[in-house]
Design an enzyme around this catalytic site. Sequence first.
Site, PDB file in Angstrom:
ATOM      1  N   LYS A  58      78.980  28.579  -1.714  1.00 32.64           N
ATOM      2  CA  LYS A  58      78.297  29.877  -1.848  1.00 32.64           C
ATOM      3  C   LYS A  58      78.586  30.828  -0.685  1.00 32.64           C
ATOM      4  O   LYS A  58      78.896  31.984  -0.903  1.00 32.64           O
ATOM      5  CB  LYS A  58      76.805  29.652  -2.042  1.00 32.64           C
ATOM      6  CG  LYS A  58      76.561  29.081  -3.437  1.00 32.64           C
ATOM      7  CD  LYS A  58      75.228  28.473  -3.680  1.00 32.64           C
ATOM      8  CE  LYS A  58      75.266  27.753  -5.032  1.00 32.64           C
ATOM      9  NZ  LYS A  58      74.094  26.923  -5.273  1.00 32.64           N
ATOM     10  N   ASP A 118      67.382  22.319   2.617  1.00 35.66           N
ATOM     11  CA  ASP A 118      68.571  22.582   1.805  1.00 35.66           C
ATOM     12  C   ASP A 118      68.801  24.094   1.889  1.00 35.66           C
ATOM     13  O   ASP A 118      68.004  24.872   1.380  1.00 35.66           O
ATOM     14  CB  ASP A 118      68.326  22.143   0.365  1.00 35.66           C
ATOM     15  CG  ASP A 118      69.459  22.559  -0.600  1.00 35.66           C
ATOM     16  OD1 ASP A 118      70.453  23.154  -0.131  1.00 35.66           O
ATOM     17  OD2 ASP A 118      69.335  22.283  -1.805  1.00 35.66           O
ATOM     18  N   TRP A 168      65.535  23.874  -7.559  1.00 34.93           N
ATOM     19  CA  TRP A 168      66.230  22.958  -6.656  1.00 34.93           C
ATOM     20  C   TRP A 168      65.268  22.024  -5.945  1.00 34.93           C
ATOM     21  O   TRP A 168      65.608  20.895  -5.611  1.00 34.93           O
ATOM     22  CB  TRP A 168      67.121  23.727  -5.670  1.00 34.93           C
ATOM     23  CG  TRP A 168      68.303  24.292  -6.402  1.00 34.93           C
ATOM     24  CD1 TRP A 168      68.525  25.611  -6.695  1.00 34.93           C
ATOM     25  CD2 TRP A 168      69.385  23.555  -7.000  1.00 34.93           C
ATOM     26  NE1 TRP A 168      69.689  25.730  -7.441  1.00 34.93           N
ATOM     27  CE2 TRP A 168      70.235  24.502  -7.637  1.00 34.93           C
ATOM     28  CE3 TRP A 168      69.719  22.202  -7.075  1.00 34.93           C
ATOM     29  CZ2 TRP A 168      71.395  24.122  -8.331  1.00 34.93           C
ATOM     30  CZ3 TRP A 168      70.881  21.834  -7.761  1.00 34.93           C
ATOM     31  CH2 TRP A 168      71.692  22.789  -8.369  1.00 34.93           C
TER      32      TRP A 168
HETATM   33  C1  LIG Z   1      73.783  25.687  -5.601  1.00 36.01           C
HETATM   34  C2  LIG Z   1      72.707  24.866  -5.002  1.00 36.01           C
HETATM   35  C3  LIG Z   1      72.776  23.471  -5.005  1.00 36.01           C
HETATM   36  C4  LIG Z   1      73.954  22.797  -5.704  1.00 36.01           C
HETATM   37  O1  LIG Z   1      74.252  21.598  -5.235  1.00 36.01           O
HETATM   38  P1  LIG Z   1      75.663  20.881  -5.567  1.00 36.01           P
HETATM   39  O2  LIG Z   1      75.351  19.469  -5.504  1.00 36.01           O
HETATM   40  O3  LIG Z   1      76.591  21.364  -4.500  1.00 36.01           O
HETATM   41  O4  LIG Z   1      76.084  21.353  -6.937  1.00 36.01           O
HETATM   42  C5  LIG Z   1      71.765  22.767  -4.376  1.00 36.01           C
HETATM   43  N1  LIG Z   1      70.734  23.406  -3.768  1.00 36.01           N
HETATM   44  C6  LIG Z   1      70.648  24.749  -3.758  1.00 36.01           C
HETATM   45  C7  LIG Z   1      69.505  25.417  -3.073  1.00 36.01           C
HETATM   46  C8  LIG Z   1      71.620  25.516  -4.384  1.00 36.01           C
HETATM   47  O5  LIG Z   1      71.550  26.851  -4.362  1.00 36.01           O
END
Ligand SMILES: *Cc1c(COP(=O)(O)O)cnc(C)c1O
Length: 375
Positions: free
Chosen positions: A210, A186, A116
């Site tokens: 989540k 994030d 991420w």
């Molecule tokens: C699941 C997740 C995402 C997903 O982002 P979306 O744009 O909502 O699909 C982003 N960052 C992290 C750390 C995640 O676990």
Amino acid sequence: MPEGGVSRARTRSSRCAGFQFSAAAGPLPDAVLDRVQRELRDCRGNGASVLALPFTSKAFRDLAAEAVAYLRALLAIPDGYRVLFMQGGASAQFAAVPLNLLHGRSTASYVDTGHWSAKAIAEARRYCTVNVVASSAASGYDRVPDSARWMMDAGAAYCHIISNETAHGLQYRSTPDSGDVPLVADMTSDFLTRPLEIARFGLIYAGAQKNMGIAGLTVVIVREDLLGRAHPCTPSVLDYGVQVKHSSLYNTPPTFAIYLAGLVFEWLHAQGGLATIAESNRRKSARIYAAIERSEGFYRCPVQPQWRSQVNVCFRLANETLTPTFLEAAQCAGLFQLAGHPSAGGVRASLYNAMPEQGAEALAHFMEAFAARNA
Ligand SMILES: *Cc1c(COP(=O)(O)O)cnc(C)c1O
């Protein structure tokens, strides 16, 4: 666990009752689903289904305000921070953060802890020079880089971290110090799984799917002094200042997702708040990590012990050819969605807030029995 607190992570309709360990979406508490069922046709005497509540109605505004109040209480959000309900997921925030926070500067600092981080960095590079101030890529993302050694840049507009790397299963144990540079996180996968010191952050964002309900809603918590200086090309829907001015109702918001998040906040409050939830999350993950440690090498966790996530437990079988058999047998035992992230492989057990302790216990038992059968 109070009545109704057991999660529908236990799927009742399946052939064998079970638990859902997916990382992409968390389960919902039974008590929340029961409430939704009751309010689906007539939401609190407003004569409208909660699914069809107009965002312009007082009924919806009250629901949204209540959700914000519960969230502020859960996290003890201090004055000087605004809560925003936005759309586009965490991925939209990968762009919104540089657009809103560069404030005319040309560089931002990012810490690279895995999948991420890479996504956030790639998006930010469209808007500024990204300095990767620390990375654990060289050791296969087995740790969070020691914050004392980050190559901090005092001229950076902000410093961005992923508080829990969902794909690799590593998590910050404490909030790093970014000095005078605003810290941006994030928190999509570990938001509300433990108490937070909000005042240490400039901005926090998290997708709701989540730990807060369903997809469609992204919560942003932002320090007021960072507002109002978005790049002129920022789309209005991604402009924090615009959203603040309109109390997150600049355009039609994801009304059902906001309603549901409010119910989840209320449920968390009824569970005893984030300190209680954090204890439960610690016990759930400790049970799985203990099964790994006690397996005498049958299972191994690639992440160093002090950085292991309490939310996404990632591990591998020493004999990797057994992984598909493990996943199939787990599914037959009612333990679903345990495959690791495609970029990492192996096994991943996600233990979001609404996963009951019995779920972690059932998985640990299964792991022990599987190891005994296949050692
Ligand atoms: C699941 C997740 C995402 C997903 O982002 P979306 O744009 O909502 O699909 C982003 N960052 C992290 C750390 C995640 O676990």
